[in-house]
Design a protein around this motif. Structure first.
Motif, mmCIF file in Angstrom:
data_model
loop_
_atom_site.group_PDB
_atom_site.id
_atom_site.type_symbol
_atom_site.label_atom_id
_atom_site.label_comp_id
_atom_site.label_asym_id
_atom_site.label_seq_id
_atom_site.Cartn_x
_atom_site.Cartn_y
_atom_site.Cartn_z
ATOM 1 N N VAL A 1 -5.410 -2.478 1.142
ATOM 2 C CA VAL A 1 -6.016 -1.155 1.283
ATOM 3 C C VAL A 1 -5.239 -0.123 0.478
ATOM 4 C CG1 VAL A 1 -6.445 0.736 2.884
ATOM 5 C CG2 VAL A 1 -7.097 -1.585 3.512
ATOM 6 N N LEU A 2 -3.934 -0.125 0.618
ATOM 7 C CA LEU A 2 -3.111 0.872 -0.071
ATOM 8 C C LEU A 2 -3.136 0.681 -1.583
ATOM 9 C CD1 LEU A 2 -0.040 1.031 2.330
ATOM 10 C CD2 LEU A 2 -2.051 2.504 2.253
ATOM 11 N N ARG A 3 -3.313 -0.561 -2.003
ATOM 12 C CA ARG A 3 -3.325 -0.854 -3.438
ATOM 13 C C ARG A 3 -4.689 -0.578 -4.065
ATOM 14 N NH1 ARG A 3 -1.703 -5.755 -2.957
ATOM 15 N NH2 ARG A 3 -3.766 -6.702 -2.912
ATOM 16 N N SER A 4 -5.756 -0.755 -3.304
ATOM 17 C CA SER A 4 -7.092 -0.773 -3.896
ATOM 18 C C SER A 4 -7.968 0.424 -3.591
ATOM 19 C CB SER A 4 -7.831 -2.041 -3.427
ATOM 20 O OG SER A 4 -7.075 -3.206 -3.674
ATOM 21 N N VAL A 5 -7.591 1.231 -2.607
ATOM 22 C CA VAL A 5 -8.460 2.323 -2.168
ATOM 23 C C VAL A 5 -7.855 3.670 -2.539
ATOM 24 C CG1 VAL A 5 -9.538 3.426 -0.181
ATOM 25 C CG2 VAL A 5 -9.324 0.934 -0.244
ATOM 26 N N ASP A 6 -8.637 4.512 -3.172
ATOM 27 C CA ASP A 6 -8.189 5.870 -3.471
ATOM 28 C C ASP A 6 -8.139 6.679 -2.175
ATOM 29 O OD1 ASP A 6 -8.074 5.340 -6.193
ATOM 30 O OD2 ASP A 6 -10.158 5.927 -6.514
ATOM 31 N N ALA B 1 5.065 -2.719 4.592
ATOM 32 C CA ALA B 1 3.977 -2.801 3.611
ATOM 33 C C ALA B 1 3.231 -1.482 3.470
ATOM 34 C CB ALA B 1 2.998 -3.904 4.012
ATOM 35 N N GLY B 2 3.467 -0.547 4.408
ATOM 36 C CA GLY B 2 2.835 0.762 4.284
ATOM 37 C C GLY B 2 2.070 1.249 5.487
ATOM 38 N N ALA C 1 -10.162 -9.528 5.886
ATOM 39 C CA ALA C 1 -10.887 -9.635 4.621
ATOM 40 C C ALA C 1 -12.038 -8.640 4.517
ATOM 41 C CB ALA C 1 -11.410 -11.065 4.453
ATOM 42 N N SER C 2 -12.500 -8.146 5.657
ATOM 43 C CA SER C 2 -13.633 -7.208 5.656
ATOM 44 C C SER C 2 -13.201 -5.749 5.543
ATOM 45 C CB SER C 2 -14.448 -7.379 6.948
ATOM 46 O OG SER C 2 -14.851 -8.711 7.131
ATOM 47 N N VAL C 3 -11.893 -5.504 5.560
ATOM 48 C CA VAL C 3 -11.408 -4.134 5.666
ATOM 49 C C VAL C 3 -11.744 -3.280 4.448
ATOM 50 C CG1 VAL C 3 -9.352 -2.695 5.849
ATOM 51 C CG2 VAL C 3 -9.568 -4.729 7.259
ATOM 52 N N ILE C 4 -11.436 -3.770 3.250
ATOM 53 C CA ILE C 4 -11.601 -2.935 2.052
ATOM 54 C C ILE C 4 -13.040 -2.455 1.863
ATOM 55 C CG2 ILE C 4 -11.521 -2.930 -0.473
ATOM 56 C CD1 ILE C 4 -8.914 -4.383 -0.319
ATOM 57 N N PRO C 5 -14.050 -3.348 1.909
ATOM 58 C CA PRO C 5 -15.414 -2.830 1.745
ATOM 59 C C PRO C 5 -15.821 -1.844 2.825
ATOM 60 C CG PRO C 5 -15.421 -5.174 2.337
ATOM 61 C CD PRO C 5 -14.039 -4.826 1.953
ATOM 62 N N LEU D 1 -8.181 -15.455 8.019
ATOM 63 C CA LEU D 1 -8.579 -15.112 6.646
ATOM 64 C C LEU D 1 -7.575 -14.208 5.949
ATOM 65 C CD1 LEU D 1 -12.448 -14.550 7.045
ATOM 66 C CD2 LEU D 1 -11.209 -16.653 6.477
ATOM 67 N N LEU D 2 -7.306 -13.054 6.536
ATOM 68 C CA LEU D 2 -6.342 -12.122 5.951
ATOM 69 C C LEU D 2 -5.679 -11.370 7.092
ATOM 70 C CD1 LEU D 2 -5.533 -11.242 3.013
ATOM 71 C CD2 LEU D 2 -6.995 -9.251 3.367
ATOM 72 N N ASP D 3 -4.340 -11.487 7.218
ATOM 73 C CA ASP D 3 -3.671 -10.836 8.337
ATOM 74 C C ASP D 3 -3.478 -9.343 8.073
ATOM 75 O OD1 ASP D 3 -1.372 -10.456 6.751
ATOM 76 O OD2 ASP D 3 -0.451 -12.311 7.451
ATOM 77 N N GLY D 4 -2.970 -8.647 9.080
ATOM 78 C CA GLY D 4 -2.827 -7.205 8.980
ATOM 79 C C GLY D 4 -1.860 -6.761 7.907
ATOM 80 N N ILE D 5 -0.847 -7.591 7.613
ATOM 81 C CA ILE D 5 0.126 -7.235 6.577
ATOM 82 C C ILE D 5 -0.547 -7.197 5.207
ATOM 83 C CG2 ILE D 5 2.291 -7.887 5.453
ATOM 84 C CD1 ILE D 5 2.999 -9.387 8.065
ATOM 85 N N GLU D 6 -1.216 -8.283 4.867
ATOM 86 C CA GLU D 6 -1.875 -8.352 3.560
ATOM 87 C C GLU D 6 -3.035 -7.370 3.471
ATOM 88 O OE1 GLU D 6 -0.787 -9.819 0.908
ATOM 89 O OE2 GLU D 6 0.924 -10.495 2.095
#
Length: 216
Positions: free
Chosen positions: A70-75, A98-99, A38-42, A60-65
């Motif tokens: 990350v791939l969906r939300s980060v430029d 998943a990428g 869950a902390s990855v994107i920020p 909280l959030l596994d590596g798959i999700e």
């Protein structure tokens, strides 16, 4: 510029071990750590790492999700290297689908860890071991076969894709085909475009799932 790495694992000892190995390299720098997906994107948005070493099983959030997020939300997302205990874990394969760009076993030797980070940072494919190839074959589907058929790869592109599926780098493929590395790079770019693949790993997955390459 060094390859920058974000470590994501819920086990502090694993993070400490990876940091010690990677920070000892003059061309690699660990820029941050996280204990859950869950902390990855920020952190990715803040630190802009080149590579994320991501545990596949976390609270909280596994590596798959986390990979999908990350791939969906980060430029211009970083390369994602999944870190796992078992190479035949279906979670690993789902993360690759998943990428994720490759995976690393937690029991890997320091030299293998460093090699994996450098390889994915350069956009190369990590070798798919037999266990992962078998999982890919099990996931064979009509969609992958249709994608490959529609791609209409040339004979040379097919040869390059087979060598990519074996985990060979551009330089190694060039040696096999007796051509220059830049020629191989052009073929790889054409293959990714025709398959609609984000990177080499996704192209290799399509090759296995479609039956174009055998897991044997």
């Amino acid at each position: 510029m060094p390859v920058t790495v974000l470590l994501v694992d819920d086990e502090p000892l694993v993070r400490a071990g990876l940091r010690a190995v990677l920070d000892a390299q003059p061309d690699i720098e660990v820029v941050g750590e996280a204990a859950d997906g869950a902390s990855v994107i920020p952190l990715v948005r803040q630190l802009r790492p080149d590579v994320v070493a991501m545990d596949v099983r976390m609270p909280l959030l596994d590596g798959i999700e986390a990979t999908r997020a990350v791939l969906r939300s980060v430029d211009s997302p970083p390369k994602i290297l999944v870190v796992t205990t078992f190479e035949n874990d279906e979670y690993v394969y789902q993360a690759l689908r998943a990428g994720a760009d490759g995976f690393l076993l937690k029991r890997a030797r320091p030299s293998e860890i460093v090699h994996a980070v450098r390889l994915v940072a350069e956009g190369e494919t990590l070798l798919f071991p037999s266990a992962v190839r078998a999982l890919a074959a099990e996931y064979g589907n009509q969609q992958a076969r249709a994608v490959l058929k529609r791609a209409a790869l040339t004979d040379r592109e097919e040869a390059v894709l087979r060598l990519m599926a074996r985990g060979l780098t551009n330089v190694e493929i060039a040696g096999e085909l007796i051509v220059g590395p830049e020629t191989v790079k052009s073929h790889v770019s054409a293959i990714l475009g025709k398959l609609g693949a984000r990177d080499r790993t996704q192209a290799v997955i399509t090759a296995y799932e479609s039956g174009f390459v055998s897991p044997a």
